[in-house]
Design an enzyme around this catalytic site. Structure first.
Site, PDB file in Angstrom:
ATOM      1  N   ARG A  12       0.928  -1.141   0.062  1.00 41.78           N
ATOM      2  CA  ARG A  12       0.017   0.276  -0.048  1.00 41.78           C
ATOM      3  C   ARG A  12       0.839   1.162   0.435  1.00 41.78           C
ATOM      4  NH1 ARG A  12      -5.396  -2.399   3.367  1.00 41.78           N
ATOM      5  NH2 ARG A  12      -6.823  -2.717   1.972  1.00 41.78           N
TER       6      ARG A  12
ATOM      7  N   GLY B 262     -10.739  -9.906  -1.329  1.00 42.16           N
ATOM      8  CA  GLY B 262      -9.723 -10.741  -0.560  1.00 42.16           C
ATOM      9  C   GLY B 262      -9.106 -12.364  -0.606  1.00 42.16           C
TER      10      GLY B 262
HETATM   11  P1  ADP Z   1     -13.646 -13.364  -1.848  1.00 43.53           P
HETATM   12  O1  ADP Z   1     -12.953 -13.034  -0.090  1.00 43.53           O
HETATM   13  O2  ADP Z   1     -12.566 -13.516  -2.571  1.00 43.53           O
HETATM   14  O3  ADP Z   1     -14.428 -12.338  -1.665  1.00 43.53           O
HETATM   15  P2  ADP Z   1     -15.712 -15.371  -0.514  1.00 43.53           P
HETATM   16  O4  ADP Z   1     -14.998 -14.790   0.914  1.00 43.53           O
HETATM   17  O5  ADP Z   1     -16.637 -14.832  -0.782  1.00 43.53           O
HETATM   18  O6  ADP Z   1     -14.596 -14.876  -1.495  1.00 43.53           O
HETATM   19  O7  ADP Z   1     -15.180 -17.274  -0.307  1.00 43.53           O
HETATM   20  C1  ADP Z   1     -14.005 -17.608  -0.177  1.00 43.53           C
HETATM   21  C2  ADP Z   1     -14.172 -18.833   0.672  1.00 43.53           C
HETATM   22  O8  ADP Z   1     -15.473 -19.721  -0.003  1.00 43.53           O
HETATM   23  C3  ADP Z   1     -12.833 -19.349   0.644  1.00 43.53           C
HETATM   24  O9  ADP Z   1     -12.826 -19.978   2.169  1.00 43.53           O
HETATM   25  C4  ADP Z   1     -13.622 -20.540   0.165  1.00 43.53           C
HETATM   26  O10 ADP Z   1     -13.254 -21.780   0.933  1.00 43.53           O
HETATM   27  C5  ADP Z   1     -14.889 -20.861   0.760  1.00 43.53           C
HETATM   28  N1  ADP Z   1     -15.779 -21.842  -0.439  1.00 43.53           N
HETATM   29  C6  ADP Z   1     -15.741 -21.660  -1.883  1.00 43.53           C
HETATM   30  N2  ADP Z   1     -16.006 -22.819  -2.354  1.00 43.53           N
HETATM   31  C7  ADP Z   1     -16.764 -23.710  -1.370  1.00 43.53           C
HETATM   32  C8  ADP Z   1     -17.200 -24.834  -1.135  1.00 43.53           C
HETATM   33  N3  ADP Z   1     -17.713 -25.664  -2.314  1.00 43.53           N
HETATM   34  N4  ADP Z   1     -17.391 -25.227   0.242  1.00 43.53           N
HETATM   35  C9  ADP Z   1     -17.548 -24.679   0.925  1.00 43.53           C
HETATM   36  N5  ADP Z   1     -17.215 -23.117   1.190  1.00 43.53           N
HETATM   37  C10 ADP Z   1     -16.399 -23.161  -0.314  1.00 43.53           C
END
Ligand code: ADP
Ligand code: MG
Length: 387
Positions: free
Chosen positions: A37, A346
């Site tokens: 940053r 994130g």
């Molecule tokens: P970002 O931070 O990029 O916006 P999210 O926080 O929405 O993404 O999602 C990330 C989380 O989703 C990860 O911790 C991942 O393990 C979880 N995840 C993805 N697919 C599955 C699944 N099929 N079942 C449970 N958790 C999942």
């Protein structure tokens, strides 16, 4: 969204530029543990210094909630910032006379109760220090705070270099994109990304739904998803999103084969099956190889890609397979000059780094909340005032 840039300012010799930046860096004791940053601030400081301006930086640090919290003083960031900028950096409290340094950091904006209330009297106290205002903190642009919104109304205002690059990349991805446009939306829950899905089905040609949220859509369409993460109560919402996609000519892609396991842990015994064959004690943790092959084809045939949320539980091998394969497909298409790719979130940034494609994407946003609100199609208050 149109916005002014630093090149819209005339010569700034003898003038002071107030610059809102993101100095919310992670600390390890009194050391900055990741200076990404701080690096992002340098192009704007260099551009303003080249125009002859003295620079006063405004930023928040942590969440002191309008109180003075010693551990959240921005003073601790000054030495690392001076090293990154290669300039002398001074420090002052709001109300102090400014030291003579070419760059000065003002104390944590969130020590002032008026900051998060977008208080115009606080903004006027900041404005008294400067002749022009620059916002280079896209990560804070979704908040109408005194240092991001009210202050921009009091002085000639423009976007900084880093924020300008980010806005230009985002505009190419969803503002005036080359078609076909494909969006990948994954992650844990539909409920956290409802507004994103609702906006995207009206804008993109292909919507790939992955991760835990794909389970909710499969369930809504009548599939039994066993012990998978699934928001049963969102069945009607999911069906409404699918109907709206059809109405707007958006093709929605759900997994046609899935990777299932009985335990939510790395290297849990797993198998590949049709979504219709998931047993009651099995969880869908990733999309399967046949789905990946189809979706890689969709990405290869697209000109523009927007991505938020992993396709599976990518932190645990082997359930990172679909996320890594699609990330590599997108990275290769971008590197070959055939795709404009923008991603944010994130876990998404972590997943793309894990796939080794972080440098191949056109733009990866670390802005979190602001990136998601942009994907929701919202007008960001900190950007609207720069037009
Ligand atoms: P970002 O931070 O990029 O916006 P999210 O926080 O929405 O993404 O999602 C990330 C989380 O989703 C990860 O911790 C991942 O393990 C979880 N995840 C993805 N697919 C599955 C699944 N099929 N079942 C449970 N958790 C999942
Ligand atoms: Mg997350």
């Amino acid at each position: 969204m149109p916005f002014k840039t630093i090149s819209d300012f005339d010569d700034l010799s003898g003038k002071t530029a107030l610059v809102r930046v993101d100095l919310n860096v992670p600390m390890n004791g009194d050391e900055v543990s990741d200076d990404t940053r701080l690096q992002a601030v340098k192009p704007t400081v260099d551009a303003l210094a080249a125009k002859g301006a003295k620079i006063v930086l405004l930023a928040h640090f942590g969440r002191p909630k309008g109180q003075r919290v010693a551990e959240m003083s921005l003073k601790q960031v000054v030495p690392a910032l001076a090293a990154v900028l290669g300039r002398d950096v001074g420090f002052a409290e709001l109300g102090d006379d400014l030291p003579a340094d070419p760059v000065v950091v003002l104390e944590n904006t969130r020590f002032e109760p008026g900051e998060t209330e977008n208080d115009s009297l606080l903004a006027a106290r900041y404005a008294a220090y400067g002749d022009v205002y620059v916002n280079d903190a896209f990560s804070c642009a979704h908040r109408a705070h005194a240092s991001t919104e009210a202050l921009a109304r009091l002085l000639p205002a423009a976007a900084g270099v880093t924020m300008g690059r980010e806005l230009a990349a985002l505009d190419k991805a969803l503002g005036v994109p080359l078609k076909p446009v494909v969006a990948v939306v994954g992650g844990a829950k539909v409920s956290s990304k409802l507004a994103v899905l609702e906006n995207l089905v009206e804008k993109v040609d292909h919507l790939i739904i992955g991760g835990g949220m794909a389970n909710t859509f499969l369930f809504a369409k009548g599939t039994h998803v066993g012990a998978s993460l699934c928001e049963n109560d969102l069945k009607e919402t999911a069906l409404a999103i699918l109907a709206n996609a059809t109405k707007h000519g958006c093709q929605v892609h759900l997994p046609t084969d899935v990777v299932v396991a009985k335990e939510f842990k790395a290297h849990a015994p797993s198998r590949i099956c049709s979504p219709d064959d998931v047993a009651g004690d099995e969880m869908i943790l990733d999309a399967g190889p046949s789905t990946v092959e189809t979706l890689a084809g969709v990405i290869a045939a697209s000109q523009t890609l927007v991505w938020n949320g992993p396709m599976g539980a990518f932190e645990m091998e082997p359930f990172d397979m679909a996320t890594v394969a699609l990330a590599k497909a997108a990275g290769a298409a971008t590197a070959a000059g055939n795709l404009l790719s923008v991603a944010g979130g994130g876990d998404t940034v972590a997943a793309l780094a894990h796939a080794g494609v972080k440098d191949d994407f056109t733009h990866i946003s670390t802005a979190g909340g602001a990136f998601l609100e942009w994907m929701e199609g919202k007008i960001l208050p900190g950007v609207a005032v720069l037009g």
